[in-house]
Motif scaffolding. Structure first.
Motif, PDB file in Angstrom:
ATOM      1  N   GLU A  15      32.290  34.965  39.045  1.00 22.19           N
ATOM      2  CA  GLU A  15      32.845  36.102  38.658  1.00 22.19           C
ATOM      3  C   GLU A  15      32.785  37.090  39.926  1.00 22.19           C
ATOM      4  OE1 GLU A  15      31.942  37.867  34.985  1.00 22.19           O
ATOM      5  OE2 GLU A  15      31.873  36.005  34.227  1.00 22.19           O
ATOM      6  N   SER A  18      35.049  36.269  42.828  1.00 18.12           N
ATOM      7  CA  SER A  18      36.407  36.568  42.347  1.00 18.12           C
ATOM      8  C   SER A  18      36.677  38.062  42.590  1.00 18.12           C
ATOM      9  CB  SER A  18      36.734  36.230  41.106  1.00 18.12           C
ATOM     10  OG  SER A  18      36.537  34.843  40.876  1.00 18.12           O
ATOM     11  N   ASP A  19      35.532  38.962  42.430  1.00 15.22           N
ATOM     12  CA  ASP A  19      35.728  40.317  42.668  1.00 15.22           C
ATOM     13  C   ASP A  19      36.247  40.863  43.866  1.00 15.22           C
ATOM     14  OD1 ASP A  19      35.871  40.868  39.810  1.00 15.22           O
ATOM     15  OD2 ASP A  19      33.611  41.186  39.716  1.00 15.22           O
ATOM     16  N   ARG A  21      36.979  38.906  46.506  1.00 13.51           N
ATOM     17  CA  ARG A  21      38.459  38.508  46.667  1.00 13.51           C
ATOM     18  C   ARG A  21      39.370  39.340  46.549  1.00 13.51           C
ATOM     19  NH1 ARG A  21      38.318  33.823  44.268  1.00 13.51           N
ATOM     20  NH2 ARG A  21      39.859  34.557  42.430  1.00 13.51           N
ATOM     21  N   ASP A  22      39.265  39.907  45.162  1.00 10.86           N
ATOM     22  CA  ASP A  22      40.495  40.783  44.866  1.00 10.86           C
ATOM     23  C   ASP A  22      40.400  42.011  45.363  1.00 10.86           C
ATOM     24  OD1 ASP A  22      41.513  38.822  43.295  1.00 10.86           O
ATOM     25  OD2 ASP A  22      40.412  39.219  41.538  1.00 10.86           O
ATOM     26  N   GLU A  23      39.273  42.685  45.422  1.00 10.16           N
ATOM     27  CA  GLU A  23      38.906  44.159  45.939  1.00 10.16           C
ATOM     28  C   GLU A  23      38.757  44.242  47.467  1.00 10.16           C
ATOM     29  OE1 GLU A  23      35.549  45.379  43.408  1.00 10.16           O
ATOM     30  OE2 GLU A  23      36.892  44.839  41.521  1.00 10.16           O
ATOM     31  N   GLU A  24      37.968  43.419  48.114  1.00  8.62           N
ATOM     32  CA  GLU A  24      37.435  43.545  49.483  1.00  8.62           C
ATOM     33  C   GLU A  24      38.127  42.544  50.413  1.00  8.62           C
ATOM     34  OE1 GLU A  24      35.443  46.038  50.244  1.00  8.62           O
ATOM     35  OE2 GLU A  24      35.101  46.595  48.007  1.00  8.62           O
ATOM     36  N   ASN A  25      39.028  41.689  49.929  1.00  9.58           N
ATOM     37  CA  ASN A  25      39.412  40.732  50.821  1.00  9.58           C
ATOM     38  C   ASN A  25      38.537  40.209  51.226  1.00  9.58           C
ATOM     39  OD1 ASN A  25      41.919  39.298  51.447  1.00  9.58           O
ATOM     40  ND2 ASN A  25      42.092  40.560  53.505  1.00  9.58           N
ATOM     41  N   ASN A  27      36.149  35.969  51.340  1.00  5.56           N
ATOM     42  CA  ASN A  27      35.996  34.770  50.386  1.00  5.56           C
ATOM     43  C   ASN A  27      34.748  34.272  50.818  1.00  5.56           C
ATOM     44  OD1 ASN A  27      38.700  34.129  49.366  1.00  5.56           O
ATOM     45  ND2 ASN A  27      39.236  34.666  51.387  1.00  5.56           N
ATOM     46  N   ASN A  89      45.470  36.161  52.812  1.00  9.40           N
ATOM     47  CA  ASN A  89      44.375  35.580  51.660  1.00  9.40           C
ATOM     48  C   ASN A  89      44.651  33.868  52.022  1.00  9.40           C
ATOM     49  OD1 ASN A  89      46.913  34.974  50.869  1.00  9.40           O
ATOM     50  ND2 ASN A  89      46.933  35.491  48.946  1.00  9.40           N
ATOM     51  N   ASP A  91      45.247  30.607  50.025  1.00  6.62           N
ATOM     52  CA  ASP A  91      45.946  29.971  48.833  1.00  6.62           C
ATOM     53  C   ASP A  91      45.310  29.216  48.045  1.00  6.62           C
ATOM     54  OD1 ASP A  91      48.322  31.600  49.710  1.00  6.62           O
ATOM     55  OD2 ASP A  91      48.970  30.088  50.965  1.00  6.62           O
ATOM     56  N   GLU A  94      44.318  30.723  44.694  1.00  6.90           N
ATOM     57  CA  GLU A  94      45.307  31.411  43.716  1.00  6.90           C
ATOM     58  C   GLU A  94      45.299  30.753  42.569  1.00  6.90           C
ATOM     59  OE1 GLU A  94      46.975  34.377  44.519  1.00  6.90           O
ATOM     60  OE2 GLU A  94      45.625  34.306  46.443  1.00  6.90           O
TER      61      GLU A  94
END
Length: 96
Positions: A15, A18-19, A21-25, A27, A89, A91, A94
């Motif tokens: 989790e 995932s946050d 990846r979504d908020e700070e770009n 991995n 990003n 892929d 995704e």
């Protein structure tokens, strides 16, 4: 040069990652213990065709575990947090 699949072993999917990846770009990957930041950045750039801005590494120490009377230790591993260039990003994540 080392084999790219030996440097970057697997993505870490939780989790928290995932946050990131979504908020700070960013991995997160499990990487080889002997890999340095330059090797990790080159491997990610070649494998996923992206531009890496920054690499941060953390050595996760193995926990002590007990099974009955026996004590053991999980293996230690190295984690790399990769910051990608703006607008890019990977892929692979995704469909997760």
């Amino acid at each position: 040069m080392k084999d790219l699949r030996r440097i970057v072993r697997r993505p870490v999917v939780t989790e928290k990652t995932s946050d990131l990846r979504d908020e700070e770009n960013q991995n997160v990957f499990e990487v080889a213990m002997d890999a340095n930041k330059i090797e990790i950045a080159r491997a990610v750039e070649e494998m996923f065709k992206v531009h890496v801005e920054k690499v941060r590494t953390i050595v996760v120490r193995g926990k002590l575990k007990r099974v009955g009377l026996m004590m053991g230790r999980r293996r230690s591993w190295k984690k790399a947090v990769i910051t990608l260039a703006e607008g890019e990003n990977i892929d692979v994540f995704e469909g997760v």
